[in-house]
Design a protein around this motif. Structure first.
Motif, short mmCIF file in Angstrom:
data_model
loop_
_atom_site.label_atom_id
_atom_site.label_comp_id
_atom_site.label_asym_id
_atom_site.label_seq_id
_atom_site.Cartn_x
_atom_site.Cartn_y
_atom_site.Cartn_z
N LYS A 167 -5.03 6.22 -1.93
CA LYS A 167 -4.42 4.93 -1.63
C LYS A 167 -4.23 4.14 -2.91
O LYS A 167 -5.16 4.00 -3.71
CB LYS A 167 -5.29 4.15 -0.64
CG LYS A 167 -4.70 2.79 -0.25
CD LYS A 167 -5.46 2.18 0.90
CE LYS A 167 -6.87 1.78 0.48
NZ LYS A 167 -7.58 1.06 1.56
N ILE A 168 -3.01 3.61 -3.11
CA ILE A 168 -2.69 2.81 -4.29
C ILE A 168 -2.12 1.48 -3.83
O ILE A 168 -1.24 1.45 -2.96
CB ILE A 168 -1.65 3.52 -5.19
CG1 ILE A 168 -2.09 4.95 -5.53
CG2 ILE A 168 -1.40 2.70 -6.46
CD1 ILE A 168 -3.28 5.05 -6.44
N LEU A 169 -2.62 0.38 -4.39
CA LEU A 169 -2.09 -0.95 -4.08
C LEU A 169 -1.22 -1.41 -5.24
O LEU A 169 -1.68 -1.48 -6.37
CB LEU A 169 -3.23 -1.95 -3.84
CG LEU A 169 -4.16 -1.63 -2.67
CD1 LEU A 169 -5.21 -2.69 -2.52
CD2 LEU A 169 -3.37 -1.49 -1.37
N GLN A 170 0.05 -1.73 -4.95
CA GLN A 170 0.99 -2.13 -5.98
C GLN A 170 1.54 -3.52 -5.70
O GLN A 170 1.61 -3.97 -4.54
CB GLN A 170 2.17 -1.14 -6.05
CG GLN A 170 1.80 0.21 -6.64
CD GLN A 170 3.03 1.03 -6.95
OE1 GLN A 170 3.84 1.29 -6.08
NE2 GLN A 170 3.15 1.44 -8.20
N ASP A 171 1.92 -4.20 -6.80
CA ASP A 171 2.50 -5.53 -6.66
C ASP A 171 3.87 -5.44 -5.97
O ASP A 171 4.64 -4.51 -6.19
CB ASP A 171 2.69 -6.19 -8.02
CG ASP A 171 1.36 -6.41 -8.71
OD1 ASP A 171 0.35 -6.55 -7.99
OD2 ASP A 171 1.33 -6.45 -9.95
N ASN A 172 4.16 -6.43 -5.15
CA ASN A 172 5.49 -6.49 -4.52
C ASN A 172 6.54 -6.98 -5.51
O ASN A 172 6.25 -7.72 -6.42
CB ASN A 172 5.45 -7.45 -3.31
CG ASN A 172 4.82 -6.76 -2.11
OD1 ASN A 172 5.07 -5.58 -1.87
ND2 ASN A 172 4.01 -7.50 -1.37
N LYS A 213 -12.17 2.37 -6.45
CA LYS A 213 -12.61 1.36 -5.48
C LYS A 213 -11.77 1.44 -4.21
O LYS A 213 -12.31 1.40 -3.09
CB LYS A 213 -12.48 -0.03 -6.11
CG LYS A 213 -12.92 -1.17 -5.18
CD LYS A 213 -12.85 -2.52 -5.90
CE LYS A 213 -11.43 -2.87 -6.24
NZ LYS A 213 -11.32 -4.23 -6.86
N TRP A 214 -10.45 1.57 -4.35
CA TRP A 214 -9.57 1.61 -3.18
C TRP A 214 -9.85 2.82 -2.29
O TRP A 214 -9.58 2.80 -1.09
CB TRP A 214 -8.11 1.63 -3.61
CG TRP A 214 -7.66 0.38 -4.32
CD1 TRP A 214 -8.15 -0.88 -4.13
CD2 TRP A 214 -6.64 0.28 -5.31
NE1 TRP A 214 -7.51 -1.76 -4.96
CE2 TRP A 214 -6.57 -1.09 -5.70
CE3 TRP A 214 -5.78 1.20 -5.92
CZ2 TRP A 214 -5.68 -1.53 -6.66
CZ3 TRP A 214 -4.88 0.75 -6.87
CH2 TRP A 214 -4.84 -0.60 -7.25
N ASN A 215 -10.36 3.90 -2.88
CA ASN A 215 -10.57 5.14 -2.12
C ASN A 215 -12.04 5.48 -1.91
O ASN A 215 -12.38 6.60 -1.52
CB ASN A 215 -9.85 6.29 -2.84
CG ASN A 215 -8.35 6.12 -2.82
OD1 ASN A 215 -7.68 6.51 -1.87
ND2 ASN A 215 -7.80 5.54 -3.89
N ASN A 216 -12.93 4.52 -2.22
CA ASN A 216 -14.38 4.71 -2.02
C ASN A 216 -14.88 5.99 -2.70
O ASN A 216 -15.71 6.73 -2.14
CB ASN A 216 -14.72 4.77 -0.52
CG ASN A 216 -14.44 3.45 0.17
OD1 ASN A 216 -14.73 2.39 -0.38
ND2 ASN A 216 -13.87 3.51 1.36
N GLU A 270 0.84 -1.20 0.00
CA GLU A 270 0.00 0.00 0.00
C GLU A 270 0.87 1.25 0.00
O GLU A 270 1.78 1.38 0.82
CB GLU A 270 -0.90 -0.03 1.24
CG GLU A 270 -1.90 1.11 1.31
CD GLU A 270 -2.79 0.98 2.55
OE1 GLU A 270 -2.56 1.73 3.51
OE2 GLU A 270 -3.68 0.11 2.54
N VAL A 271 0.62 2.14 -0.98
CA VAL A 271 1.31 3.44 -1.03
C VAL A 271 0.25 4.53 -1.15
O VAL A 271 -0.91 4.26 -1.46
CB VAL A 271 2.29 3.52 -2.23
CG1 VAL A 271 3.37 2.47 -2.12
CG2 VAL A 271 1.53 3.39 -3.55
#
Length: 625
Positions: A620-625, A604-607, A577-578
């Motif tokens: 909020k951004i979800l990135q691959d590890n 979606k991540w930030n409603n 999460e970044v």
């Protein structure tokens, strides 16, 4: 009301640049030619063009009002002409119905009522509201009204597969040879009608007004507005039952003729009821009917007002002597008309050519026979057609189309990537000028079926229009029988037909079973798999109004490409999460590209429910590890 005398003197020109709903369009020379072809088809007959203008102006004020109220760009009003040509009960080969050509399940998902009481697809105000819901939902994804319009033809999933994500949110778009033909067809409609339809233009002797009808019968309303009951029935085919429902507002359409004024009526409604209706409107799920997409052709007592059929073949010359040689041309090629008792030998003798030449020129083969009254070529046909596309109509064959357009039969097969003649499905888009590119799949569009009875609005226009107001001569008329019109079936007896789609997979698809999860809707499932809502209904023999049950099993035909994407998506399940702080001038599209994610994921991540951003907002951004 705009006069067509000016139109007749000054041919319409396709500009190099124009604007659609805030998007600047740059039109290349190749696209201009295609748009000009459609313009020619729309405006070739001044009489029929005027008839469509008059019919459109009867309803356009209502459409403009709805678009403005719902926040949809005014340019979309010309799409109403393109879709249903303001024929309330128009029905296509795919059972798309009404002013905006909705299929039943899709219309119900949009909140339109279709049952044994009313069919709101045939109500100009209700159906336009339904269309605006779709445009809003689609524009939420594309952030570009032009792509939203294209998705009205292809469906949201189809448009997403066609339109590159980098073009989402574009403020400038180049219209070229690769641009979808539905968009180019729309541009032709806008250019053709924008100087003659809407913006307060009205017929001097005939207008349509609305009267609140909740809880009443049409006979009640006919007495209150002093209009014949049969005229009301013809203008209000949305009413299937005998009495108008009273749970919400239903505007009855009625004619106002010869300088009369609309009936004044107190239509004030309780505030709590308005709020209730408004909330139900907002919560309606949105889905576009699969229209295997827009050259939709409709008949207004002649063939046609738009489309290709009827415009070709072009027969010119000494028509009185069309049965004799050296008198006429068909599509610019020497031709002759077959007499009632003609065969190939007698026709060949009359024109001084061999039997084999006649067969060759007309692709008749060894066993082909002449048809009485048909036209036949006396020289070779061309290698390509004069227009780009043709939409297959009922009863047509590849041979008849090759004759209509003066294109060699083998060349027609070649341009459509056919190794041999195929049986044509109604609505198929055939290529006539160029070979269909390998990366463009075969396309289909609904074809509106011809009507046996005259269109009521056109009949009224003719009745109130004086000879001095007529702007052209009717050249391809179909006689009107009074008895046909008077014996029109009662609206109470109309049944809505449904055609089920067979559960069958092609080489590119596979059949799967989907188990319904809690809170899942038809719309959510259709979006998940990139398939059409109406297909889910047909494959499983369901009714959208019955809803879904948790753990209910649905059989679906799913593109194999869906599973490839799923495999890619599962390669990196664990994400970090970044947070991104919005800078001046940034857009969701730009941010999505920076992090290699989709706009939908960020929302979606930030409603978030819209694309608006605030300076300094943390995302909020979800990135691959």
């Amino acid at each position: 009301m705009a006069s067509l005398s000016t139109f007749a003197q000054a041919p319409m020109v396709v500009p190099s640049e124009m604007e659609f709903a805030g998007v600047k369009l740059k039109i290349t020379s190749s696209a201009k030619k295609e748009i000009e072809e459609t313009l020619d088809l729309l405006t070739r007959s001044q009489y029929h063009f005027q008839l469509l203008v008059d019919r459109s102006n009867l309803y356009m004020g209502m459409v403009e009002e709805v678009l403005k109220k719902e926040g949809i760009p005014d340019d979309f009003k010309y799409l109403a002409i393109q879709e249903g040509q303001f024929v309330s009960d128009a029905v296509s080969t795919a059972n798309a119905v009404g002013f905006w050509q909705f299929k039943k399940a899709s219309a119900q998902e949009l909140g339109l009522r279709i049952d044994g009481v009313v069919d709101e697809r045939k109500h100009i105000i209700a159906s336009t509201v339904g269309a605006t819901k779709y445009f809003k939902r689609s524009n939420f994804v594309f952030d570009n009204w032009l792509w939203s319009m294209q998705s009205y033809l292809q469906g949201l999933g189809g448009a997403q597969r066609t339109i590159p994500e980098k073009d989402y949110g574009a403020k400038k778009v180049e219209i070229n040879a690769k641009t979808h033909w539905y968009i180019k067809k729309y541009i032709a409609h806008k250019l053709a009608f924008e100087g003659f339809v809407g913006e307060g233009r009205k017929h001097p002797e005939l207008q349509l007004a609305t009267y609140e009808g909740r809880g009443k019968t049409l006979r009640d309303v006919s007495k209150e507005v002093n209009v014949d009951i049969d005229e009301l029935k013809n203008l209000n085919k949305w009413l299937v039952g005998s009495r108008i429902p009273d749970e919400k507002s239903y505007k009855v359409i009625y004619p106002v003729k010869s300088g009369s004024r609309p009936i004044a009526q107190n239509t004030e409604r309780p505030r709590n009821e308005e709020s209730k209706v408004s909330e139900s409107t907002k919560s309606a799920e949105i889905k576009q009917p699969e229209k295997s997409n827009n050259n939709r052709s409709i008949y207004a007592g002649v063939r046609p007002v738009e489309g290709n059929i009827g415009a070709f073949p072009h027969v010119t010359g000494n028509i009185r002597n069309e049965y004799e040689p050296d008198q006429i041309e068909m599509n610019g090629i020497d031709a002759i008309r077959a007499k009632p008792n003609d065969n190939i030998e007698t026709l060949a003798n009359r024109v001084g050519k061999s039997d084999s030449k006649i067969r060759k020129y007309n692709d008749l083969g060894e066993n082909g026979k002449l048809r009485s009254g048909a036209y036949y070529y006396l020289k070779n046909k061309k290698n390509s057609g004069k227009v780009h596309y043709h939409i297959v109509e009922p009863g047509e064959t590849l041979w008849s189309i090759s004759q209509d357009y003066g294109i060699k039969f083998k060349k027609l097969l070649q341009k459509n990537r056919m190794r041999e003649a195929e049986e044509l499905k109604v609505g198929r888009v055939l290529w006539l000028r160029f070979i269909r590119p390998a990366n463009i799949p075969i396309e289909y569009t609904d074809v509106i079926l011809p009507k046996n009875n005259p269109i009521p609005e056109d009949k009224m226009i003719k009745e109130v229009s004086s000879p001095e107001q007529s702007t052209g001569k009717q050249t391809q008329t179909t006689p009107e029988k009074k008895s046909d019109f008077e014996e029109e079936e009662s609206v109470e007896d109309i049944e809505i037909g449904v055609t089920r789609k067979v559960l069958m997979a092609t080489a590119a698809d596979t059949i799967v079973t989907h188990v319904v999860q809690p809170k899942e809707s038809f719309f959510a499932i259709s979006q998940k798999y990139g398939i059409e809502l109406d297909d889910i209904i047909d494959w499983n023999g369901l009714n959208v109004m019955d809803g879904l049950q948790v753990n209910q099993a649905l059989r679906l035909v799913v593109p194999k490409a869906y599973f490839s994407k799923q495999k890619e998506a599962t390669k990196s399940v664990i994400k970090r999460e970044v947070f991104h702080e919005v800078q001046k001038g940034e857009t969701l599209w730009g941010i999505s590209k920076k992090y290699n994610v989709t706009i939908e994921d960020i929302l979606k991540w930030n409603n978030k429910t819209d694309n608006n951003l605030d300076l300094g907002e943390r995302l909020k951004i979800l990135q691959d590890n």
